[in-house]
Design a protein around this motif. Sequence first.
Motif: not given
Length: 814
Positions: A2-11, A334-347
């Motif tokens: 989650i921390k990584n998702y948030l960091k990318i979202a803020f960036r 190697g990112a799966n669909k769930g991880q990519i969708i989660t990244q978009f959703l978090v941002q």
Amino acid sequence: MIKNYLKIAFRTIKGDKYFSLISFVGLTVGLSFFGLMLLFIAHEQSYDTMYSDSDRIYRTVLNTQRDGNLTKTAHLPLPFSEVIEGSNAGILANTKVFGVPQRVVETATMRGRMDEIVATDEQFFHIFDLNLIYGDIETALESQMSIVLTRETATRFFGDTNPVGESFDVQDYGLFTVTGVLDDIPKNSSFRFTALMHADIDRYLGTMTDRQWFIDYYTGWNGRVAYNYIKLEPGVEPVSLSSQITSQAAPYFTSENQETSIELQPVKDIHFGSADIQANLSELNGIPGNIQYLYIFAAIAILILTIACINYMNLASARSIKRTAEVGIRSVMGANKGQIITQFLVQSVLMALLSILPALGLLQFLIPYFELLTGIQLALSAENLVNVAIYAVPCVLIIGLVSGLYPSIMLLKYQLAETVKIKTATTTHGSFFRKGLVVGQFALTYSIIVITLIAGTQLRYIFDRDLGFVEEQVVVMEINDGRLRNFIPDMKQELLRNDNIIGMAGLTRMFSGYRNPQEIELNRENATDENLPLEFYGFDEDVVPVMGLEIIQGQNFLDDGSESLNTSSVLINETAAQMLFPGESPINKTITIAQPRTLEATVIGVVKDFHYQSLHVPIGPLVLGYIDNPIIGIDDFAVRISGEDIPTTIAYIEETIGKFIELDESAGLEYEFLNSMINQYYAADSTYHKLFTIGAWITIILSVIGLVGLTAFYAEMRTKEFGIRKVLGASVSDLVSLQSSFFLKLIGIAILIGLPCSLLISTQWLKNFSYQISLEASLFLIAGIFTALIALVPIAVIAYKTSLENPINSLKSE
């Protein structure tokens, strides 16, 4: 993770400052206005809910069915309360409440006038548990000569000390003892009063030995004097109890050709449920609310939030096109669909949630301006904050989820190789989703602009409409002192010595819509078995010329002192003439007023119809009797002035009246201008229009913000295309036209969709007025042109700026 998702979202948010700011501002403005409307709606819905067991408190309403017409009134005869007292097992408490005319009051240290005094009995606090600062709520009104003051009144007459036990002398009623001080009456209460006194009505009426008709009116069953409230025992069915009360009271309502029944109106319904119930606005009810307006503003709040959401989702989905390469690279790594969708959703959710705190700050900033504009006091209390959060937070989460889910799913549809090399420019116009959002957004914008134009036109029509009488420069004074009635001729003579005073007239109550006329029943000549409902004012001979009324048949009352002739004469309006004497002249015809007291009179003139009530109701049949009549006495003076040196003229009026009765030195003469009284009646309509206008402008601003962002993005995506076209010879106007035409097609579709919606809503709203504007095509055309302009201007500006760029800069990366 989650921390990584948030960091990318803020960036990502930080790296895309321009479009992130547009999305952020749009959501903040939309959420703040949505919260403001929620607070306003919550305030309106909270009327009369502050009492314990408010769901068991009811107001009795008299329904009268006559000749197929239903009349409802909240004013009941004073003895009504005694008839049902103690005779119904389902009634826990029962109280009568009636307004007391303005009175001079006196304490040991101060003398002054008071209005909005309310007379009631000891059962009042058994029903309405208002908060007492001083005194015991259980015993505050037990004594017949006890009085409870509001905090404001107590401070005015006794300062900051505890006044319980002090004497309080009320003119005509006698010497009272202060037994309590009420905290400030809540703004969301239908009650408006300065003091509650337990009046000895017999003692008051004993001072009126020369006005037997007034005594009969107050003590008899023909009077419409008091509001009656009851509190039911738990589990009692109000419909069953109302039938029982109807049976008990029916023998006392003896008018022929009518059926009467008693309805129990929940106290919580008084604010919004009294539009068809006759009740004086100046007494206990305040100005009733309009539930249709509440629905409209709830819809506006939702629409504004919807437009803010559309903006956000549109920009989020559009900007996601530029992230196709990122999605491809993540997939390769190697990112799966769930991880990519989660990244978009978090941002997306993070961006939406970040707008809540500044929205609350903006809301707190807006509340004082809202109160100043509308006069409605709101507060962002902890309870209100929770209520706003209950609606706002789920909306924000849904916005974030939809905004993030849609673009991530769309991008994942492409094959891996395609996401790395996809040509973003070829997809800019291909999204049906984004086109639909733009169309929906501007359909809503167009609808709100149309409704705002129609509402403004209707209210201007009301304020500018000829009411049939002079409303400017007319000073209205309530008499509220029987001694003045004996000096009317002398006062007129004295006042008219001033060149700035055009005339003075006396009448039972000023017509304006602010106060209701007296209801009467009469028999036509040779038709004594047919009772007809009409309305009644008492005039002296000067009302017609002073108020600018027009007599179209017959004559006015005599001005030569022929009191007996005037008393047996009446004027009627055109509507009454057509109803009573269709196809024939009413002059010298006899009518007999049967209720509330008998008066046989001759029609001596017909007055051209004038709006004696508001434009919300049609002009009804009206009888104008002389002020020396047995129906109702004179209550108001109207002094028409020239408008020159108004302060000096008012001072002269005050000085003149002071020669006949003693005026309170601290308060002086109390008066109102007639046009202010009329405007006060339409205060709610005016307030709602202001709110509607604000909502319309916020809608326009949000639409422009969203369109600016979307247009700027499309211009960025087509930079290379514009460069190529410019190299091949395209002019600046060609490029501007190319960029603008795409959006204008969508705006045109939006207007076609918004047209029937706005027509339907406007038609329903106009039904609130008996006199209304016609829906002209020009209003819809103006709204369409304005909608197109607010869309075209930012589009053209951005397209023009883009077309001026050097094509070499856009093509050299290729």
